[in-house]
Design an enzyme around this catalytic site. Structure first.
Site, PDB file in Angstrom:
ATOM      1  N   TYR D 170     -10.417  33.888  -3.636  1.00 47.19           N
ATOM      2  CA  TYR D 170      -9.422  32.920  -3.147  1.00 47.19           C
ATOM      3  C   TYR D 170     -10.095  31.595  -2.797  1.00 47.19           C
ATOM      4  CZ  TYR D 170      -5.424  31.181  -0.448  1.00 47.19           C
ATOM      5  OH  TYR D 170      -4.366  30.440   0.037  1.00 47.19           O
ATOM      6  N   LYS D 174      -9.487  28.004  -4.696  1.00 47.22           N
ATOM      7  CA  LYS D 174      -8.906  26.856  -4.002  1.00 47.22           C
ATOM      8  C   LYS D 174      -9.849  25.657  -4.050  1.00 47.22           C
ATOM      9  CE  LYS D 174      -4.967  28.772  -3.123  1.00 47.22           C
ATOM     10  NZ  LYS D 174      -3.714  28.161  -3.599  1.00 47.22           N
ATOM     11  N   ILE D 203      -0.173  28.259   7.968  1.00 49.44           N
ATOM     12  CA  ILE D 203       1.221  27.813   7.983  1.00 49.44           C
ATOM     13  C   ILE D 203       2.109  29.024   8.219  1.00 49.44           C
ATOM     14  CG2 ILE D 203       3.022  26.593   6.700  1.00 49.44           C
ATOM     15  CD1 ILE D 203       0.521  24.892   7.189  1.00 49.44           C
ATOM     16  N   THR D 205       4.590  30.449   7.097  1.00 54.68           N
ATOM     17  CA  THR D 205       5.475  30.952   6.053  1.00 54.68           C
ATOM     18  C   THR D 205       5.469  32.482   6.122  1.00 54.68           C
ATOM     19  OG1 THR D 205       3.587  31.037   4.573  1.00 54.68           O
ATOM     20  CG2 THR D 205       4.927  29.045   4.503  1.00 54.68           C
TER      21      THR D 205
END
Lengths: 279, 279, 279, 279
Positions: D170, D174, D203, D205
């Site tokens: 990851y 990124k 965040i 979400t």
């Protein structure tokens, strides 16, 4: 270090969009008459990382509005207040509309004008209906601006028997909102704060969709079709205009109304609506 | 790949601030009657990295305005037009004011309404004077909106003998600008573009400073003192409002006027001005 | 009711544009080493309606910076601080650059981190040169972030004998600015405030124009030609980015650097610059 | 008159907020691998007045991405593309993460770089993880920027056997996104368009909440507690930064990354995180 507080009154489609747009990093105080809707939005906002509290409010009661202002003030600096609560002509009769849409706004402007922080700002959601209604006399306009709130519903041209139907009550109330914001800009200014209104056109909120499905839906669609943009508004359109009026780029704007209607009023006054509606 | 073109008509204090705010990365076409001022600003903007060209324009001449629109169109996609040109009551007599401030705006709206790009937008700088003037009848307002440009100065209530002084000519012209923008929003909308006006209050431009030093200066200061913000506006206040109206967050706003006056009009209509002026 | 104070340190092309963009309705405190330039900008801003005061500052002196912060604080709530002061490699030698561009920023971040208001924000103008310089080791980066200001110029890799020319001093200083902002975000955050840097590319300020006319001008033009936007920046480009970082839409952004360079750094690292410079 | 098209790839929490923020008055083309989620958001947006169409996309397939770009292009001018799709380390294994998060972004940048309109802009949602990962060598960074997409997963340091776990995959992906955006800014620039990335922090979400509830949740909370803002981000924080980068005030910004993380990275690099996590 007390957090900044933003108060959103009314949690329909516009109130939700505005709360999300303005609330990050602040304490969001949501208020509505309907506690179920209130808690549902609070839960959704908390899931998105907002710091939210709620309080039931009946905007037609000074006591209830004052209590909300006191709660806001107890939580931190009240930097923003956005009033989106209101009844549509489809939802209520003359008296309720005048009490909520006309008197309610006057009470909110007055009570939050006593707690808003230096540098703060407020926005009242009025309606393009306030730009359409029959012309008031200068004396009537002055009365709507400056009469003490408790006397507003006693004005001869505001009394229920003088207002023939819920549509007229709505238009009169929304025109009164714009005028009341003018009148309130003095008290807000003395605290270093600004206050303005926005007059939305046909917005695709649940309330707006209900109206589009109602008996005046055809006329509303004709209005939209004749307008400069030719489209319905979205809650984001209103949230964006609200963000501008509350923000740093609008620090010289107070006591005014911003019409965000896609060009419908311009079309009406330019005679385009009739042609279009007839076709 | 043709560059985007932004046209700024009138290069006084507001025109300059707006050109700097909107022009980066685009071709800026500056237009003014005064070629000396035009070249001076062009040189300054080029030094700041803008791509600038200039063209003299007499906004009261359709031929001259059309030539400007054609030049703009030949340079690229006309994505923005901002009209800031105008004569103040201190600078000119009734006839010149009506020709430049009233007819000029009508011609600009019409000619640029023929070349503006899909997705483009325009702003006309009107004045808070347009919110103060005597009330026009609905018929007079309709006439100002829709009469073909060449007939505007022939309207009975616009003819020089019906307009008693330069202040009245100015107020009438600025009210006409707001109405004309309503009328023009249809043609602009058909091209996928938007058009709005801004009504500034007392702004500290050279023109504004001249007015503050003139015979009405004391009254103007009293108006500012009574207003919600208690201050003069800056050219940046107007440039920021212009940027909002031209930008993506205002895509549902067309055919409307935004009053950016620090709260003066609200104070006047709320009766605060008299009290303050008397003290 | 104390007014909000915005402090602008350094009144070159960017400082001027930022003061106009941020100062309306606030007290603007301008600071620079050069009192002549300071008074000249103050006079110009007052003519445009700003409330301005000035104070001479030598940013390389803690006493001088502290005095500025105290003045700011005595005038009202210090809601914004923008540091634009700096020496270019064309203007000064290694020692002066390190003292002003590296130490100066550290002192400003520290002293204003003691007076900034809850909800306030700051921006330091760094440079894309900070993205180009030789890679520092993690230990060197940590030292630049956290070493007490008075020890910064004593770090082995910062001492004048380790920095071979003014260009290297400039690049090292600007990289240090970005790192110092990271380090300062804790203290600013404890006061409820945010701090960020902007790294401009080639901007058409007087300083930038001087560099374009100098010995590296050809290389700078090649860099611009190879970049994604293919153009010089304007002071307004930097003022707009500054307004974003200081404003409500950036309330979750702190301790970071925003590169505003038209794509030059991306072009360099993608190998496009060499190709272009060679052609 | 063809409408402007905005493409949103990935319809999780950020994609939804961005679609609402950018889509009014345009054709919104939503794309995701999951058709159920896609239709659900489309229905919701249509209820709010948006003009929406959908297309399933597998971003790891060039054919699928190209088909999406062709659909976008056939609907009108592709003025904006926002890529929010991605797999989190909790959701997938090394190979899938590299295919979707690393290769997928490369394909999207390439295919949309062929259809984006003059004046258009794009944003790729990367992650603050791209600022944390082990330092790559300049040669590795160059390879991630410029290697043809089809060869990316063949690079020695990208091959699954070189990437030990999903977290490393990851972070590498990124970081590659940020570098790939630098590389892509040339092709986008040749079309008059800009491309940037945003690196969000934690965040709130649904995906973010899932991570907070997972095994690294405690560490994530410590990071947030140590940061300058001390709070989680909201989808609106990311949508606001996206709106800035896509909008007119960012016309000089391309090929760069904007870290929107509440100050977490700054805290980490300043050594504050360990202290905080230990307490």
């Amino acid at each position: 270090m007390r957090k900044e507080v933003v108060v959103v009154i009314g949690v329909g489609g516009m109130g939700q969009a505005i709360a999300r747009r303005q609330g990050a990093g602040r304490t969001v105080l949501l208020a509505d008459l309907n506690e179920g809707v209130l808690e549902s939005l609070a839960t959704s906002l908390r899931g998105d990382g907002y710091d939210v509290s709620t309080q039931r409010v009946d905007v037609s009661s000074r006591e209830s509005v004052r209590s909300l202002a006191e709660t806001a003030s107890s939580r931190g600096k009240v930097v923003q207040m956005i009033h989106t609560a209101g009844l549509s002509p489809l939802q209520a009769h003359v008296e309720a509309i005048l009490r909520v849409d006309l008197l309610g706004v006057a009470l909110v402007l007055e009570e939050f004008g006593r707690v808003v922080a230096d540098g703060g700002a407020g926005v009242v959601i009025a309606s393009m209906a306030g730009h359409m209604s029959v012309r008031l006399t200068p004396e009537q306009e002055a009365a709507l601006r400056m009469t003490p709130s408790e006397g507003l519903l006693e004005l001869p041209f505001v009394r229920p028997d003088a207002v023939t139907n819920s549509g007229a009550a709505y238009g009169l109330s929304k025109r009164a909102n714009q005028l009341r914001v003018q009148g309130a800009s003095a008290a807000w200014g003395e605290r270093g704060a600004r206050i303005n209104s926005i007059s939305p056109g046909v917005i695709a909120t649940p309330m707006g969709q209900q109206e589009l499905a109602g008996e005046h839906g055809g006329m509303m669609r004709a209005m939209v079709a004749a307008s400069g943009t030719g489209r319905l508004g979205t809650p984001a359109d209103i949230a964006n205009a609200t963000a501008f009026l509350l923000g740093p780029d609008a620090s010289f704007i107070t006591g005014t109304d911003l019409l965000v209607d896609g060009g419908v009023i311009a079309a009406m006054f330019s005679g385009r609506l009739h042609a279009s509606a007839a076709s």
